[in-house]
Motif scaffolding. Structure first.
Motif: not given
Lengths: 432, 432
Positions: B257-263
């Motif tokens: 939602e914050a536009g941050v890539q995540v794994m």
């Protein structure tokens, strides 16, 4: 009488007792398994110093190490060294695949020195000696293969690979469907060459009863070989392979009816997503005969590392129900293994077998890991080394990478998570 | 803007183009994957010499090599050597886990020399420096961890492991349910110690928005760490692990939602029969975020061989859907790896990744094996060596075990099945 015949008569042999004790199961369980043909105990009546092992359903996964001379390396002493290395590293069986030098002498020396079951592929000796005796492999008289088998049986060989399912029927499937690698089994290639040259059916199929007579006399366990096993991932699980497997399933029934112990060999080279299907198919088509897989390796592109590619495949195969893993060494596809390769191959296969045994729920398997986990939590290094699958290697790493007074290891040093957690959470004592 | 924000705006970046070309897929496929959060492209705007790689659904399985100093080994040059060895052997990413010597200098040198994405665990530096600055790890002001993250971000770190799911809620599950090994994650142990000492919630959870702000500014990909990952098979897939995973799934949503890539990171130590379930569970609970597994190793009893135990687990995990494998070296559980260990670890992980890619049907994967099979069938040794995952090793084996004029190899010698079959069946030409 064979172990199977004893079992059918309800008699628990001393071999069954040894197996039951080793596995930590009831003798009755072994008796029933042998009776159904789901467990075999390869134990030639003439292999005097043998400590028998059981192979099959409900038992720990066993592993085999191939040793033996080739025409490039003929020294028997080297092979005895490999035998000792293999047994020390945990091999449950060895196969003498000698094709160079004095083959009889190799086999006899190996049998004399081996406490574990010894297997052979009699066609190797028959083919090699046919060249000197009759001028070529294809000139071998049918009689000769049976003479070689009888001689090996007398010496005490516990199990033999016989490529009985390689018939004109299965060969037709190979021709009709095509393949990248054709035949990669040595025994298979000798057999095919002989069949095509002489335009005669495979003698080990045609005269299977004769084979059964010899096997029964010495209680040799037949290991029905897969001469049409695929030699690369592209060929895996193809028509030729499965056609041969169907025939092997029929021969399993015949063997059992004759009171002969029997297991079935499988591939080879198999993509990860086809391994479980291969195991289930073999179990079904071959009436739950013990399944002996050659690896399988899960990629073709890693020569020098095929102990790893086969540990991956072997672990998945055994977890899916395979009972017996033939090791693959780092030298596979490149040359004859030396004793270091043998050791690496055995350890990799043992890892695969043990990891699978945990998944299979084999008695005592996960308890080993729990004991190690407790030693690790306690930072008890002596205990960790003692519990390792290869204590020598673990010890060398520990000594070379750490100062002798270190309580933790040099990866995390004073920032060892277990040390910190023990100090702050106080959940367990850190003792060294 | 981050890669995710670009994707959401429908813009194909040069990083996406590079990834599409490398994978042999359409740019649109990468754009869609990044947009959904099923693919990440760790690429800090300040990592100047980076060749970006994509991690996630539909792409080839990537592998990471951990390098970095410890308090026992502080030389930066040695770590640069390891970086070079890892990249040459095929590592798709490296993590600098330095905890000894000049940590800033280590990281900067590694970033300067690394064409592959570089990850870190900022808590390591924060904890180590807290000791010198504030007297102990637990005396670290909350502010400090964010300062360290910002500093590392400025330097160009592409992804960071942050143990945000290690909260009082997940810790309660650990306490209520018990465990053999408690916490084996270094970052996890620092965090827990700090939380318990200060009786305060994990700052990386409590102030997650602040973490997102930094990540967004530099397009750092968050790798949500599993501080409660099990440290032995006995603890696998337990309440604490799954409780943390549930929290990580919630944080995946917030990140996106914050536009941050995540794994999301996963275990660790897992029995073979639980690996697939772990992967499916992560994919479901974490909304198909790319899954980064640490191994997993499939038995605890093989120190010295954990590159093999993890190749088995990694292959099964990746075949089940894991996207990114953290290598494990033979030195694991015993000491800091040297460059030979790094090489062995990378190759073992590459084998696992490639074998899984064949099973996954990743584009171009099985074709490599087919090319090798054809070279093998043709007994074309130069080509076989060239196509090997480690040509140097394959070449050494070939040279050391065979005479230079040999057309076959010393395992079968003149009894090479492929040679015999080619001669008798005439199915393919034997060319050397």
């Amino acid at each position: 009488m064979t172990q199977l015949e004893y079992a059918l008569s309800g008699i628990v042999t001393k071999e069954m007792k040894t197996v039951a004790e080793y596995e930590g199961v009831d003798e009755e369980f072994i008796l029933e398994g042998v009776k159904k043909g789901e467990i075999v105990i390869p134990s030639n009546i003439n292999h005097k110093n043998l400590i028998p092992k059981g192979i099959g359903r409900g038992l720990s996964t066993k592993i085999n190490a191939n040793i033996g001379t080739s025409d490039a390396y003929t020294e028997i002493d080297k092979e005895i060294e490999k035998l000792n290395v293999a047994v020390k590293a945990g091999a449950d069986a060895v196969m003498d695949l000698s094709t160079g030098g004095d083959i009889n002498q190799s086999r006899r020396k190996i049998l004399e020195n081996s406490p574990v079951p010894v297997g052979t592929v009699p066609m190797y000796q028959a083919a090699v000696e046919s060249i000197s005796k009759y001028g070529s492999i294809v000139a071998m008289p049918e009689e000769f293969i049976f003479e070689v088998i009888e001689e090996q049986a007398k010496d005490g060989v516990d199990f033999i690979t016989v490529h009985c399912g390689l018939t004109f029927e299965s060969l037709k499937k190979l021709k009709d469907n095509g393949r990248v690698m054709d035949i990669v089994s040595r025994g298979g290639s000798f057999t095919i060459a002989w069949m095509l040259h002489n335009n005669k059916e495979n003698p080990l199929y045609k005269h299977f009863d004769r084979l059964l007579d010899i096997a029964k006399k010495y209680d040799i366990t037949l290991s029905l070989g897969d001469g049409l096993r695929p030699g690369c991932l592209e060929d895996a699980t193809d028509a030729a392979q499965i056609q041969e497997l169907i025939i092997l399933g029929e021969l399993v029934k015949k063997s059992r009816e004759a009171g002969v112990q029997v297991m079935v060999e499988g591939p080879g080279h198999v993509p990860i997503d086809q391994i479980e299907a291969n195991v289930k198919l073999q179990k079904q088509l071959c009436h739950n005969a013990p399944f002996y897989v050659l690896g399988p390796i899960v990629t073709d592109i890693a020569p020098g590392y095929d102990h790893i590619t086969s540990a991956i495949g072997g672990a998945i195969a055994a977890a899916s129900g395979a009972d017996f893993l033939c090791y693959v060494t780092p030298a596979e596809h490149l040359g004859l293994p030396d004793k270091e390769d043998v050791k690496e191959g055995v350890i990799a296969a043992k890892i695969a077998a043990h990891a699978a045994d945990i998944a299979k729920g084999v008695k005592g398997a996960k308890e080993k890991d729990l004991t190690m986990a407790k030693a690790r939590k306690a930072l008890n290094w002596n205990e960790q080394i003692k519990l390792s699958i290869d204590p020598d290697k673990a010890f060398k790493y520990r000594v070379n990478k750490n100062i002798s007074t270190a309580k933790t290891c040099s990866m995390c040093g004073k920032f060892c998570a277990m040390k910190i957690v023990s100090e702050y959470l106080g959940t367990s004592a850190t003792t060294c």
